[in-house]
Design a protein around this motif. Structure first.
Motif, short mmCIF file in Angstrom:
data_model
loop_
_atom_site.label_atom_id
_atom_site.label_comp_id
_atom_site.label_asym_id
_atom_site.label_seq_id
_atom_site.Cartn_x
_atom_site.Cartn_y
_atom_site.Cartn_z
N ASP A 1 0.95 -0.78 0.38
CA ASP A 1 0.26 0.41 0.26
C ASP A 1 1.01 0.93 0.01
O ASP A 1 1.43 1.52 0.53
CB ASP A 1 -1.13 0.17 1.03
N ALA B 1 0.55 3.94 0.74
CA ALA B 1 -0.23 4.99 1.82
C ALA B 1 1.33 4.65 2.61
O ALA B 1 1.41 5.07 3.64
CB ALA B 1 -1.58 4.69 2.03
N GLN C 1 0.52 6.56 -9.04
CA GLN C 1 -0.28 6.70 -7.37
C GLN C 1 -1.46 7.59 -7.39
O GLN C 1 -1.73 7.46 -5.64
CB GLN C 1 0.88 6.18 -7.46
N ASN D 1 -7.28 5.19 -3.28
CA ASN D 1 -6.64 4.40 -2.46
C ASN D 1 -7.82 2.75 -1.57
O ASN D 1 -7.28 2.75 -0.98
CB ASN D 1 -5.68 4.66 -0.69
N ARG E 1 -3.72 0.19 -5.41
CA ARG E 1 -3.86 1.23 -4.66
C ARG E 1 -2.88 1.99 -4.94
O ARG E 1 -1.53 1.78 -5.05
CB ARG E 1 -3.01 -0.09 -3.09
N GLY E 2 -3.35 3.51 -4.63
CA GLY E 2 -2.95 4.33 -4.94
C GLY E 2 -3.13 5.35 -3.85
O GLY E 2 -2.76 5.17 -2.57
N LEU E 3 -2.97 6.97 -4.07
CA LEU E 3 -3.09 7.43 -3.05
C LEU E 3 -4.20 8.47 -3.08
O LEU E 3 -3.66 9.41 -2.69
CB LEU E 3 -1.37 8.26 -2.59
N VAL F 1 -6.50 10.12 0.23
CA VAL F 1 -5.19 10.00 1.38
C VAL F 1 -4.84 11.97 1.45
O VAL F 1 -4.17 12.23 -0.06
CB VAL F 1 -3.73 9.46 1.17
N ARG G 1 -2.38 13.54 2.15
CA ARG G 1 -0.31 13.73 2.03
C ARG G 1 -0.09 14.47 3.16
O ARG G 1 0.84 13.55 4.06
CB ARG G 1 0.07 13.84 1.08
#
Length: 347
Positions: free
Chosen positions: A114, A116, A244, A249, A254-256, A259, A261
């Motif tokens: 992941d 993240a 990403q 996510n 799975r990305g960002l 999220v 950051r």
């Protein structure tokens, strides 16, 4: 052993004993659940642990699953100091286990699935990204002629050639018409940037889950999965990873996306690109909209091929392959959204 490795490993053991220094059987093979393109196995033998990558069974698309190229580039990287697994031996005799394969040294470490990095404390996340960034710049700075890779790809017109290749691969594995993919392919064809002469060894699938890190430090021990490596444009790798920051996510990819950051301690895409430019001695990266859209297109074409293999009954991980197939419209949609708004590095 599924997808596939003979239950009787005596043939492999005989080959390995003759071709790999210090190898001693008997061995047993266990398939890793990852490795959608080329099935990958942990080999546990009397002499230690190894990793084997083989071609999948069944009918394969032209120029796909080239484990011979993976082996060659790993061998070449051994003399550069770049973090890559040590390639031990290549077998092109399909009679040994049913397909061509190669064996590499096993690397003990940690893989983050992941981006993240939820398993790490906040302060430990940025150093992981910095290690990836530094390695990417290091990869693109490798002297390909000195490494014996001057003929590893065709120089010039990288994006035009890649667009043609992956359009053909996509058409060969297409299972349904996706309107956004049609629009994306047309837009990319009309907006290929002029060749600027940059040529580097590119990985082709630069993402965090293709890397092994030290268990207790932000040290990158090995970059995996070199099937798509070639001589190409270095910005392709950079933009591919930067997808990403846009991917959700959740799901098979799975990305960002979504999220926070800043709260997570993960660098913004803008900061990540700036760090790469600083290391590579660049003032910036032009044609960012094209680069991001092209990255989404290429991964969509790859995923479509994986999905088609699942329908044909020869996917490495059928359940995951079918889930990935559902991601093709999502990839195309995200790419079209970037085209419509004009992609900018994500904050």
């Amino acid at each position: 052993m599924s997808e596939t490795f003979p239950d009787d490993t005596s043939g492999f053991d005989a080959w390995a004993s003759a071709g790999i220094a210090g190898f001693r059987g008997p061995s047993r093979a266990k398939k890793f659940p990852s490795g959608q393109s080329n099935p990958t196995f942990l080999i546990e033998a009397a002499s230690g642990r190894y990793v084997l990558r083989r071609k999948p069974s069944g009918k394969l698309l032209k120029s796909a699953h080239m484990i011979e190229r993976e082996f060659r580039v790993l061998r070449a990287l051994q003399g550069t100091g770049f973090p890559a697994p040590r390639a031990l031996a290549l077998c092109e005799d399909e009679g040994v286990i049913g397909s061509a394969f190669y064996v590499m040294a096993h690397v003990d470490g940690r893989i983050y699935w992941d981006p993240a990095l939820p398993e790490l404390p906040r302060a430990a996340r940025a150093p992981i990204y910095d290690a990836m960034n530094a390695a990417l710049a290091e990869l693109h700075a490798i002297d390909v002629e000195a490494a014996g890779l001057a003929d590893f790809g065709k120089p010039g017109s990288y994006f035009a050639r890649q667009l043609q290749r992956w359009s053909e691969q996509y058409r060969a594995s297409e299972t349904a018409r996706v309107a956004d993919m049609e629009r994306l392919i047309a837009w990319l064809g009309e907006n290929v940037p002029a060749d600027d002469g940059r040529v580097a060894l590119v990985h082709g699938d630069w993402r965090i889950d293709n890397m092994i890190f030290a268990a207790d430090a932000p040290e990158l021990l090995a970059v995996l999965d070199w099937e798509l490596s070639t001589l190409g444009h270095p910005f392709a790798d950079l933009a591919y990873q930067c997808m990403q920051w846009r991917l959700p996510n959740a799901g098979a990819f799975r990305g960002l996306g979504g999220v926070d950051r800043g709260e997570a301690g993960i660098p913004t895409e803008e900061a990540y690109v700036a760090a790469y430019c600083r290391r590579a001695g660049l003032e910036g990266v032009p044609n960012w909209t094209f680069l991001i859209a092209f990255s989404f297109f290429r991964v969509a074409a790859i995923v479509q091929g994986v999905y088609k293999r699942s329908l044909d009954g020869n996917a490495s991980n059928p359940e995951r392959a079918r889930a990935m197939g559902a991601a093709v419209p999502l990839m195309a949609k995200l790419a079209v959204e970037e085209v419509d708004k004009g992609a900018r590095p994500q904050l």
